[in-house]
Design a protein around this motif. Structure first.
Motif, short mmCIF file in Angstrom:
data_model
loop_
_atom_site.label_atom_id
_atom_site.label_comp_id
_atom_site.label_asym_id
_atom_site.label_seq_id
_atom_site.Cartn_x
_atom_site.Cartn_y
_atom_site.Cartn_z
N VAL A 121 0.84 -1.20 0.00
CA VAL A 121 0.00 0.00 0.00
C VAL A 121 0.87 1.25 0.00
CG1 VAL A 121 -1.71 1.33 1.31
CG2 VAL A 121 -1.90 -1.15 1.16
N TYR A 122 1.94 1.19 0.78
CA TYR A 122 2.87 2.33 0.85
C TYR A 122 3.46 2.62 -0.54
CZ TYR A 122 7.57 4.29 1.55
OH TYR A 122 8.73 5.02 1.44
N LEU A 123 3.90 1.55 -1.24
CA LEU A 123 4.49 1.75 -2.57
C LEU A 123 3.45 2.33 -3.54
CD1 LEU A 123 6.69 -1.47 -2.93
CD2 LEU A 123 7.44 0.87 -2.43
N CYS A 132 0.93 4.21 -2.70
CA CYS A 132 0.73 5.61 -2.32
C CYS A 132 1.85 6.49 -2.87
CB CYS A 132 0.68 5.77 -0.80
SG CYS A 132 -0.82 5.09 -0.07
N ILE A 133 3.09 6.00 -2.83
CA ILE A 133 4.21 6.77 -3.38
C ILE A 133 3.97 7.03 -4.86
CG2 ILE A 133 6.67 6.65 -4.01
CD1 ILE A 133 6.58 7.00 -1.13
N ALA A 134 3.63 5.96 -5.60
CA ALA A 134 3.53 6.08 -7.05
C ALA A 134 2.29 6.87 -7.48
CB ALA A 134 3.52 4.69 -7.68
N ALA A 135 1.15 6.60 -6.85
CA ALA A 135 -0.11 7.15 -7.37
C ALA A 135 -0.53 8.44 -6.68
CB ALA A 135 -1.22 6.11 -7.25
N VAL A 136 0.03 8.70 -5.50
CA VAL A 136 -0.33 9.92 -4.80
C VAL A 136 0.90 10.82 -4.63
CG1 VAL A 136 -1.30 10.87 -2.66
CG2 VAL A 136 -2.17 8.71 -3.56
N GLY A 137 2.00 10.23 -4.19
CA GLY A 137 3.19 11.01 -3.89
C GLY A 137 3.81 11.69 -5.10
N VAL A 138 4.10 10.90 -6.14
CA VAL A 138 4.78 11.47 -7.31
C VAL A 138 3.93 12.56 -7.98
CG1 VAL A 138 5.73 10.97 -9.59
CG2 VAL A 138 6.22 9.44 -7.68
N LEU A 161 -4.11 4.43 6.43
CA LEU A 161 -3.89 5.86 6.73
C LEU A 161 -2.42 6.12 7.05
CD1 LEU A 161 -5.03 8.74 7.24
CD2 LEU A 161 -5.36 8.08 9.61
N VAL A 162 -1.83 5.21 7.84
CA VAL A 162 -0.43 5.39 8.19
C VAL A 162 0.45 5.32 6.93
CG1 VAL A 162 1.51 4.38 9.46
CG2 VAL A 162 -0.72 4.55 10.55
N ALA A 163 0.13 4.37 6.03
CA ALA A 163 0.92 4.23 4.79
C ALA A 163 0.80 5.49 3.94
CB ALA A 163 0.46 3.01 3.99
N LEU A 164 -0.41 6.00 3.83
CA LEU A 164 -0.64 7.21 3.04
C LEU A 164 0.10 8.39 3.67
CD1 LEU A 164 -2.37 8.55 0.71
CD2 LEU A 164 -3.92 9.24 2.53
N GLY A 165 -0.08 8.54 4.98
CA GLY A 165 0.58 9.65 5.67
C GLY A 165 2.09 9.55 5.52
N HIS A 166 2.60 8.31 5.59
CA HIS A 166 4.05 8.18 5.49
C HIS A 166 4.56 8.50 4.09
CE1 HIS A 166 8.02 7.27 6.76
NE2 HIS A 166 8.17 6.38 5.80
N VAL A 205 16.06 3.82 -0.43
CA VAL A 205 16.70 3.91 0.88
C VAL A 205 15.80 3.26 1.95
CG1 VAL A 205 17.54 5.47 2.68
CG2 VAL A 205 18.06 5.94 0.29
N ALA A 206 14.50 3.52 1.86
CA ALA A 206 13.58 2.94 2.86
C ALA A 206 13.59 1.42 2.77
CB ALA A 206 12.17 3.48 2.64
N LEU A 207 13.51 0.88 1.55
CA LEU A 207 13.47 -0.58 1.42
C LEU A 207 14.79 -1.20 1.89
CD1 LEU A 207 11.60 -0.97 -2.00
CD2 LEU A 207 10.69 -1.21 0.32
N LEU A 208 15.91 -0.53 1.58
CA LEU A 208 17.19 -1.04 2.05
C LEU A 208 17.23 -1.05 3.58
CD1 LEU A 208 20.14 0.41 -0.07
CD2 LEU A 208 19.38 -1.96 0.14
#
Ligand code: TRP
Length: 469
Positions: free
Chosen positions: A62-64, A66-72, A237-242, A281-284
């Protein structure tokens, strides 16, 4: 230029204003500064512990997403606003709204951001202080050969000592303030270009160590095999917020840095580059920490202390561990430092432009206020650990001041700021402005535009409503 609204009658005026402030020396320089802001405690401290608390794989997926579809898409929107406006975030919003004939109230979006940055820095600095404290612990060989229990005891000992925490928090805030007071850009580019790769290499070393001695396979399946039965709505929510927190979105940092971006550089490519590096960096960090967690029978959901209870264990056992451990925590401080600078910068810029204070005075005022608030977070780790100021509301039950600040900023203010940015850029700015700034192929532009107009706001709104009601 103290009052941007009057002078922003033409785009040309904005361009000139931007040129007077100087631009990044190159595309790489912007990427470095933005990466310096994005990569920080969020990647190495927060990502692993919230992943552990939320059960692993499904949360990571979910976090990934959120990064791709909301963050970028939102990062692109923020950089775009900054480059178009050419000022500090609040005044960029002011300039654009007046130029485009929109309601000046939109500048409050940037104001939410300035507040969020202030609140985040107050506890971020306390965690930065933990990292400083561990440099000493590692350098003096205290970690060598220790058991999980005694490593845990070192951490509990630190949290139980408000004076020590205060000392390191003060040092961290002072480091941030020194750079902000002198103007951020000169040293920052060079520091980031050396220290980020170094942090990356050191993480690889720890991952290599974890691969050979820890339970690597178990960690990989914990991180990448989604088990949706472990995912809760609050986990979403935590994944989105993060995603907002880790990419430094929702508070105008990317607007501030975007205001220095030369016109001929692709906003899309740079945003993707920054997001990919941040995610790596996070995944590492996850791959470094979880093999150690499982090999030592530790608790993945141990909470904010997770990296301080696992990595020291690895440094205590690996060859040259005191050296690597010291280096690691020094680099972690640098990563946190460059992020901390970007948290304070928007407020200081605003005080300068709006209140006419000089740089030193604005930095002192903002920094000291932030430092004071940080003391409340410190106390909530020990003397006030039972104090839950909003505990009468079910959703805040058992949350200390530290927990509340984290929750309020990452899970409410940043997504709210991001949502408003998406609506502003997606629905209010003219398409012509967007096309001029982004200059992408029509197909990619349309995809981005649709995501920003429909998907992003709806996704953020749904997650919000679910969790708050
Ligand atoms: N992204 C940083 C991290 O992961 C924290 C941070 C810096 C931040 N600037 C920000 C978070 C602005 C939100 C908004 O450690």
């Amino acid at each position: 230029m103290s009052n941007a609204s009057s002078s922003a009658a033409a785009g040309g005026a904005m361009d000139r204003a931007a040129a007077e402030r100087g631009l990044w020396s190159s595309r790489l320089a912007f990427i470095l500064a933005a990466t310096g802001s994005a990569v920080g405690l969020g990647n190495i401290w927060k990502f692993p512990y919230i992943t552990g608390e939320n059960g692993g794989g499904a949360f990571v997926l979910v976090y990934l997403l959120c990064i791709a579809a909301v963050g970028v898409p939102i990062m692109m929107a923020e950089v775009l606003i900054g480059r178009r406006g050419g000022h500090s975030p609040i005044n960029s919003m002011r300039a654009i709204t007046s130029h485009e004939g929109l309601k000046p109230a939109w500048r409050w979006v940037a104001a939410i951001g300035v507040l969020a940055g202030f609140l985040i820095l107050s506890f971020y600095s306390v965690i930065g202080g933990w990292a400083i404290s561990y440099v000493g612990t590692a350098a003096t060989g205290q970690l060598a050969g220790q058991s999980a229990e005694s490593i845990g005891a070192i951490f509990t000992g630190l949290l139980g000592d408000p004076w020590k925490l205060l000392m390191w928090h003060t040092l961290f805030m002072a480091l941030v303030m020194v750079v902000v007071a002198r103007g951020v850009r000169s040293g920052l580019e060079r520091a980031v270009s050396i220290l980020m790769p170094a942090l990356f290499v050191l993480l690889l070393i720890v991952v290599g160590y974890a691969m050979t001695t820890g339970h690597f396979g178990q960690a990989v399946s914990f991180l990448f095999q989604p088990d949706f039965s472990k995912l809760t709505t609050s986990g979403v929510l935590v994944a989105l917020g993060h995603a907002f927190f880790t990419l430094s979105l929702g508070m105008g940092v990317m607007m501030a840095y975007g205001s220095y971006l030369p016109k001929n550089i692709s906003i899309a490519k740079t945003s993707v580059a920054v997001s990919v590096m941040d995610t790596l960096v996070a995944l590492l960090a996850g791959l470094a920490i979880f093999p150690i967690v499982f090999a030592n029978g530790l608790e993945p959901g141990a909470g904010p202390g997770l990296i301080f209870q696992t990595l020291p264990l690895a440094f205590g056992q690996m060859p040259m561990g005191s050296l690597f451990g010291t280096l690691f925590f020094v680099l972690l401080i640098f990563a946190a430092w460059t992020s901390g600078i970007s948290l304070l910068e928007p407020l200081v810029e605003w005080l300068e432009e709006q209140k006419g204070m000089n740089r030193t005075l604005s930095t002192l005022g903002a920094g000291i206020a932030c430092w004071l608030l940080g003391i409340a977070s410190i106390l909530s780790l020990n003397l006030w650990s039972d104090v839950a100021p909003l505990g009468m509301f079910a959703m805040f039950e058992g949350k200390t001041i530290f927990d509340l600040l984290d929750f309020l900023t990452a899970n409410i203010l940043l997504p709210l700021g991001g949502l408003l940015v998406a609506v502003f850029v997606g629905w209010f700015l003219s398409r012509k402005v967007l096309e001029e700034e982004l200059s992408m192929s029509p197909a990619v532009f349309t995809a981005w535009y649709r995501v920003l107009r429909y998907f992003t706001p709806i996704a953020v709104a749904i997650v919000f409503v679910y969790n708050l009601v």
